[in-house]
Design a protein around this motif. Structure first.
Motif, PDB file in Angstrom:
ATOM      1  N   LEU A   1     -17.673 -10.117   3.911  1.00  0.00           N
ATOM      2  CA  LEU A   1     -17.134  -8.815   4.307  1.00  0.00           C
ATOM      3  C   LEU A   1     -16.366  -8.886   5.617  1.00  0.00           C
ATOM      4  N   ASN A   2     -16.788  -9.763   6.526  1.00  0.00           N
ATOM      5  CA  ASN A   2     -16.062  -9.887   7.794  1.00  0.00           C
ATOM      6  C   ASN A   2     -14.669 -10.486   7.608  1.00  0.00           C
ATOM      7  N   THR A   3     -14.495 -11.356   6.613  1.00  0.00           N
ATOM      8  CA  THR A   3     -13.145 -11.880   6.386  1.00  0.00           C
ATOM      9  C   THR A   3     -12.312 -10.904   5.565  1.00  0.00           C
ATOM     10  N   TYR A   4     -12.971 -10.127   4.688  1.00  0.00           N
ATOM     11  CA  TYR A   4     -12.209  -9.135   3.924  1.00  0.00           C
ATOM     12  C   TYR A   4     -11.750  -7.995   4.835  1.00  0.00           C
ATOM     13  N   PHE A   5     -12.665  -7.453   5.644  1.00  0.00           N
ATOM     14  CA  PHE A   5     -12.307  -6.418   6.620  1.00  0.00           C
ATOM     15  C   PHE A   5     -12.032  -7.105   7.963  1.00  0.00           C
ATOM     16  N   SER A   6     -11.064  -7.991   7.982  1.00  0.00           N
ATOM     17  CA  SER A   6     -10.850  -8.895   9.118  1.00  0.00           C
ATOM     18  C   SER A   6     -10.286  -8.205  10.353  1.00  0.00           C
ATOM     19  N   ASP A   7      -9.757  -6.984  10.206  1.00  0.00           N
ATOM     20  CA  ASP A   7      -9.202  -6.298  11.375  1.00  0.00           C
ATOM     21  C   ASP A   7     -10.219  -5.391  12.052  1.00  0.00           C
TER      22      ASP A   7
END
Length: 289
Positions: free
Chosen positions: A130-136
Protein backbone atom coordinates in the motif's frame (compact mmCIF):
# COMPACT_ATOMS: atom_id res chain seq x y z
CA UNK A 1 -14.22 -9.06 7.24
CA UNK A 2 -13.53 -12.72 8.00
CA UNK A 3 -11.95 -15.58 6.09
CA UNK A 4 -12.82 -19.28 6.01
CA UNK A 5 -10.47 -19.75 8.95
CA UNK A 6 -13.17 -18.34 11.24
CA UNK A 7 -15.40 -21.18 12.45
CA UNK A 8 -19.20 -21.32 12.54
CA UNK A 9 -19.41 -20.82 16.32
CA UNK A 10 -17.27 -17.70 16.23
CA UNK A 11 -19.26 -16.38 13.26
CA UNK A 12 -22.47 -16.71 15.26
CA UNK A 13 -20.96 -14.65 18.07
CA UNK A 14 -19.60 -12.01 15.66
CA UNK A 15 -23.00 -11.60 14.01
CA UNK A 16 -24.50 -10.82 17.41
CA UNK A 17 -22.30 -7.73 17.70
CA UNK A 18 -21.65 -6.53 14.15
CA UNK A 19 -24.20 -5.17 11.67
CA UNK A 20 -22.50 -7.05 8.85
CA UNK A 21 -19.92 -9.85 8.76
CA UNK A 22 -18.40 -10.21 5.29
CA UNK A 23 -16.63 -13.40 4.23
CA UNK A 24 -13.68 -12.85 1.90
CA UNK A 25 -11.18 -15.16 0.26
CA UNK A 26 -7.68 -15.25 1.73
CA UNK A 27 -4.80 -13.69 -0.20
CA UNK A 28 -1.07 -14.22 0.31
CA UNK A 29 1.90 -12.22 -0.95
CA UNK A 30 4.04 -15.33 -1.30
CA UNK A 31 7.09 -13.14 -0.64
CA UNK A 32 9.10 -15.44 1.60
CA UNK A 33 12.35 -13.47 1.37
CA UNK A 34 11.04 -10.16 2.66
CA UNK A 35 8.95 -11.88 5.29
CA UNK A 36 12.10 -13.67 6.44
CA UNK A 37 13.84 -10.31 6.87
CA UNK A 38 10.96 -9.17 9.08
CA UNK A 39 10.93 -12.54 10.87
CA UNK A 40 7.15 -12.44 10.33
CA UNK A 41 6.13 -15.20 7.90
CA UNK A 42 2.54 -14.72 9.07
CA UNK A 43 2.30 -11.30 7.43
CA UNK A 44 1.79 -12.63 3.90
CA UNK A 45 -1.86 -13.29 4.69
CA UNK A 46 -2.33 -9.58 5.43
CA UNK A 47 -2.74 -9.04 1.69
CA UNK A 48 -6.32 -10.16 2.39
CA UNK A 49 -7.09 -6.71 3.79
CA UNK A 50 -7.08 -5.13 0.32
CA UNK A 51 -10.41 -6.91 -0.14
CA UNK A 52 -11.86 -3.95 1.80
CA UNK A 53 -11.89 -2.01 -1.49
CA UNK A 54 -14.56 -4.45 -2.72
CA UNK A 55 -17.06 -3.32 -0.03
CA UNK A 56 -18.78 -1.02 -2.50
CA UNK A 57 -22.03 -1.06 -0.52
CA UNK A 58 -20.31 1.63 1.57
CA UNK A 59 -19.25 5.10 0.38
CA UNK A 60 -16.34 5.27 2.81
CA UNK A 61 -14.67 2.90 5.27
CA UNK A 62 -12.17 3.04 8.12
CA UNK A 63 -10.06 -0.10 8.27
CA UNK A 64 -8.79 -1.31 11.67
CA UNK A 65 -6.38 -4.19 12.16
CA UNK A 66 -7.53 -6.93 14.53
CA UNK A 67 -4.74 -5.98 16.94
CA UNK A 68 -6.01 -2.43 17.44
CA UNK A 69 -8.12 -1.25 20.39
CA UNK A 70 -10.51 1.68 20.19
CA UNK A 71 -10.64 3.50 23.53
CA UNK A 72 -12.53 6.63 22.49
CA UNK A 73 -15.08 7.55 19.82
CA UNK A 74 -13.32 8.27 16.52
CA UNK A 75 -16.24 8.87 14.14
CA UNK A 76 -14.49 11.97 12.84
CA UNK A 77 -12.23 9.69 10.83
CA UNK A 78 -15.07 9.42 8.32
CA UNK A 79 -14.54 13.12 7.54
CA UNK A 80 -11.10 12.22 6.14
CA UNK A 81 -10.47 11.35 2.53
CA UNK A 82 -8.76 8.39 0.89
CA UNK A 83 -5.97 7.61 1.55
CA UNK A 84 -5.56 8.82 5.13
CA UNK A 85 -3.28 7.02 7.58
CA UNK A 86 -0.88 7.71 10.45
CA UNK A 87 2.93 7.68 10.12
CA UNK A 88 4.63 4.42 10.96
CA UNK A 89 6.63 4.56 14.18
CA UNK A 90 9.55 2.71 12.60
CA UNK A 91 9.80 4.76 9.39
CA UNK A 92 7.63 7.90 9.53
CA UNK A 93 7.86 8.59 5.78
CA UNK A 94 5.74 5.45 5.43
CA UNK A 95 2.24 5.14 6.84
CA UNK A 96 1.20 2.32 9.13
CA UNK A 97 -1.54 0.26 7.50
CA UNK A 98 -3.19 -0.81 10.76
CA UNK A 99 -5.63 2.12 10.56
CA UNK A 100 -6.61 3.92 7.36
CA UNK A 101 -9.49 5.64 5.59
CA UNK A 102 -10.54 4.37 2.15
CA UNK A 103 -13.25 4.70 -0.48
CA UNK A 104 -14.34 1.25 -1.70
CA UNK A 105 -13.94 0.94 -5.46
CA UNK A 106 -13.57 -2.09 -7.71
CA UNK A 107 -11.40 0.05 -9.99
CA UNK A 108 -9.00 0.81 -7.12
CA UNK A 109 -9.10 -2.82 -6.03
CA UNK A 110 -8.10 -3.99 -9.51
CA UNK A 111 -5.35 -1.36 -9.69
CA UNK A 112 -3.88 -2.48 -6.36
CA UNK A 113 -3.96 -6.12 -7.51
CA UNK A 114 -2.14 -5.17 -10.71
CA UNK A 115 0.38 -3.17 -8.69
CA UNK A 116 0.92 -6.21 -6.47
CA UNK A 117 1.57 -8.39 -9.51
CA UNK A 118 3.88 -5.87 -11.20
CA UNK A 119 5.75 -4.44 -8.20
CA UNK A 120 5.08 -6.67 -5.22
CA UNK A 121 5.63 -5.54 -1.64
CA UNK A 122 8.95 -4.33 -0.25
CA UNK A 123 8.18 -5.89 3.15
CA UNK A 124 6.20 -8.91 1.98
CA UNK A 125 3.02 -7.65 3.65
CA UNK A 126 0.19 -5.27 2.89
CA UNK A 127 2.00 -2.25 4.37
CA UNK A 128 4.80 -2.37 1.82
CA UNK A 129 2.30 -2.85 -1.00
CA UNK A 130 0.00 0.00 0.00
CA UNK A 131 2.88 2.40 0.65
CA UNK A 132 4.16 1.96 -2.91
CA UNK A 133 0.67 2.17 -4.40
CA UNK A 134 -0.19 5.34 -2.43
CA UNK A 135 3.39 6.55 -2.88
CA UNK A 136 2.61 10.27 -2.62
CA UNK A 137 1.16 9.98 0.90
CA UNK A 138 4.32 11.31 2.56
CA UNK A 139 4.58 14.49 0.48
CA UNK A 140 1.36 15.45 -1.30
CA UNK A 141 -1.36 16.30 1.22
CA UNK A 142 -0.76 16.77 4.96
CA UNK A 143 -4.52 16.49 5.61
CA UNK A 144 -4.21 12.79 4.84
CA UNK A 145 -1.70 12.31 7.66
CA UNK A 146 -3.72 11.05 10.61
CA UNK A 147 -2.47 12.18 14.02
CA UNK A 148 -0.61 9.45 15.92
CA UNK A 149 -3.46 9.33 18.47
CA UNK A 150 -5.46 7.35 15.89
CA UNK A 151 -2.83 4.64 15.60
CA UNK A 152 -0.57 4.77 18.63
CA UNK A 153 1.84 1.88 18.88
CA UNK A 154 1.32 0.37 22.33
CA UNK A 155 5.06 0.50 23.05
CA UNK A 156 5.53 4.08 21.80
CA UNK A 157 5.61 5.46 25.34
CA UNK A 158 8.85 3.52 25.85
CA UNK A 159 10.64 5.31 23.02
CA UNK A 160 9.12 8.75 23.57
CA UNK A 161 7.80 8.90 27.12
CA UNK A 162 7.69 12.75 27.37
CA UNK A 163 5.31 12.90 24.39
CA UNK A 164 3.15 10.18 25.92
CA UNK A 165 2.93 12.21 29.13
CA UNK A 166 1.90 15.26 27.13
CA UNK A 167 -0.55 13.73 24.64
CA UNK A 168 -1.39 10.25 25.99
CA UNK A 169 -4.74 11.30 27.41
CA UNK A 170 -5.89 12.13 23.84
CA UNK A 171 -5.16 8.69 22.34
CA UNK A 172 -8.16 7.12 20.60
CA UNK A 173 -6.78 3.95 18.99
CA UNK A 174 -3.99 1.76 20.34
CA UNK A 175 -2.13 -0.66 18.07
CA UNK A 176 -0.44 -3.77 19.46
CA UNK A 177 2.13 -4.24 16.71
CA UNK A 178 4.79 -6.93 16.90
CA UNK A 179 4.72 -10.11 18.94
CA UNK A 180 3.05 -8.83 22.14
CA UNK A 181 -0.57 -9.52 21.23
CA UNK A 182 -3.08 -9.21 24.10
CA UNK A 183 -4.62 -12.62 23.44
CA UNK A 184 -1.19 -14.26 23.84
CA UNK A 185 -0.50 -12.67 27.23
CA UNK A 186 -0.94 -14.46 30.56
CA UNK A 187 -1.52 -12.83 33.95
CA UNK A 188 -0.37 -13.48 37.49
CA UNK A 189 -2.63 -13.63 40.56
CA UNK A 190 -2.48 -9.83 40.94
CA UNK A 191 -3.72 -9.21 37.43
CA UNK A 192 -0.28 -8.17 36.17
CA UNK A 193 0.52 -9.24 32.59
CA UNK A 194 3.41 -11.68 32.29
CA UNK A 195 5.45 -9.80 29.72
CA UNK A 196 8.84 -9.43 31.41
CA UNK A 197 10.28 -5.91 31.50
CA UNK A 198 7.63 -4.38 29.26
CA UNK A 199 7.13 -0.66 29.92
CA UNK A 200 4.39 0.09 32.47
CA UNK A 201 2.10 1.96 30.04
CA UNK A 202 2.16 -0.99 27.64
CA UNK A 203 1.10 -3.23 30.54
CA UNK A 204 -1.79 -0.86 31.26
CA UNK A 205 -2.95 -1.08 27.65
CA UNK A 206 -2.79 -4.87 27.77
CA UNK A 207 -4.81 -4.88 30.98
CA UNK A 208 -7.39 -2.59 29.41
CA UNK A 209 -7.74 -4.89 26.40
CA UNK A 210 -8.39 -7.84 28.72
CA UNK A 211 -10.81 -5.82 30.83
CA UNK A 212 -12.90 -5.08 27.73
CA UNK A 213 -12.59 -8.66 26.53
CA UNK A 214 -13.56 -10.14 29.90
CA UNK A 215 -16.62 -7.94 30.39
CA UNK A 216 -17.92 -7.42 26.83
CA UNK A 217 -16.66 -10.28 24.67
CA UNK A 218 -15.96 -13.39 26.72
CA UNK A 219 -19.57 -13.83 28.02
CA UNK A 220 -20.84 -13.76 24.42
CA UNK A 221 -18.27 -16.31 23.28
CA UNK A 222 -19.01 -18.63 26.18
CA UNK A 223 -22.72 -18.40 25.36
CA UNK A 224 -22.38 -19.20 21.66
CA UNK A 225 -19.27 -21.37 21.57
CA UNK A 226 -20.05 -24.60 23.41
CA UNK A 227 -16.80 -26.22 24.37
CA UNK A 228 -15.22 -22.87 23.59
CA UNK A 229 -12.47 -23.22 26.14
CA UNK A 230 -11.22 -26.19 24.16
CA UNK A 231 -11.64 -24.55 20.76
CA UNK A 232 -10.32 -21.18 21.92
CA UNK A 233 -7.63 -21.51 24.64
CA UNK A 234 -7.62 -17.77 25.37
CA UNK A 235 -11.08 -18.19 26.92
CA UNK A 236 -9.36 -20.04 29.76
CA UNK A 237 -7.25 -17.01 30.67
CA UNK A 238 -8.31 -15.46 33.96
CA UNK A 239 -7.17 -12.01 34.99
CA UNK A 240 -7.07 -10.62 38.49
CA UNK A 241 -9.21 -7.71 39.65
CA UNK A 242 -6.25 -5.44 40.40
CA UNK A 243 -6.79 -3.08 37.49
CA UNK A 244 -9.29 -0.60 36.11
CA UNK A 245 -11.17 -0.55 32.81
CA UNK A 246 -10.28 3.11 32.30
CA UNK A 247 -7.54 4.04 29.80
CA UNK A 248 -4.23 4.60 31.59
CA UNK A 249 -3.74 8.20 32.64
CA UNK A 250 -0.45 9.93 31.84
CA UNK A 251 2.02 9.73 34.68
CA UNK A 252 3.08 12.86 36.54
CA UNK A 253 6.39 14.27 35.27
CA UNK A 254 9.25 12.93 37.37
CA UNK A 255 11.72 15.16 39.14
CA UNK A 256 15.05 15.27 37.33
CA UNK A 257 18.13 13.84 38.93
CA UNK A 258 21.76 13.96 37.93
CA UNK A 259 21.37 10.38 36.73
CA UNK A 260 18.61 11.43 34.31
CA UNK A 261 20.93 13.98 32.72
CA UNK A 262 23.83 11.54 32.52
CA UNK A 263 21.59 8.99 30.79
CA UNK A 264 20.42 11.65 28.34
CA UNK A 265 16.79 11.48 29.48
CA UNK A 266 15.96 14.65 31.45
CA UNK A 267 12.33 15.79 31.56
CA UNK A 268 12.28 18.72 29.11
CA UNK A 269 8.73 19.67 30.10
CA UNK A 270 9.57 19.96 33.81
CA UNK A 271 12.71 20.97 35.65
CA UNK A 272 14.74 20.61 32.45
CA UNK A 273 12.54 23.05 30.51
CA UNK A 274 14.52 25.87 28.91
CA UNK A 275 12.87 28.59 31.03
CA UNK A 276 13.62 26.66 34.22
CA UNK A 277 17.25 26.23 33.18
CA UNK A 278 17.55 30.00 32.57
CA UNK A 279 15.93 30.66 35.94
CA UNK A 280 18.41 28.35 37.66
CA UNK A 281 21.34 30.05 35.90
CA UNK A 282 20.08 33.49 36.98
CA UNK A 283 19.71 32.33 40.58
CA UNK A 284 23.21 30.83 40.57
CA UNK A 285 24.79 33.98 39.08
CA UNK A 286 22.90 36.23 41.51
CA UNK A 287 24.08 34.13 44.44
CA UNK A 288 27.70 34.41 43.30
CA UNK A 289 27.46 38.21 43.23
Amino acid sequence: MVTQGVGAKMLTALKKKFDQVVSVEEMDSGDAENLRLLDRHDLGITFTKIRCWTLTQYSKCVFLDADTMLISNADELFDREEFSAAPDAGWPDCFNSGVFVLKPSLETYSAILKHAADTGSFDGGDQGLLNTYFSDWATKDISKHLPFIYNMVASASYSYLPAYKKFGQNVKIIHFIGATKPWLVGFDSRGEPLVGNTESHTKSHLQLWWQIFSTEVKPLLVEHCEGGQTDYPFLRVEVGSNYSSNPPAPAAPPADSRGDWEKGSPDFTGTAAFNNILKKMDETLSAEK
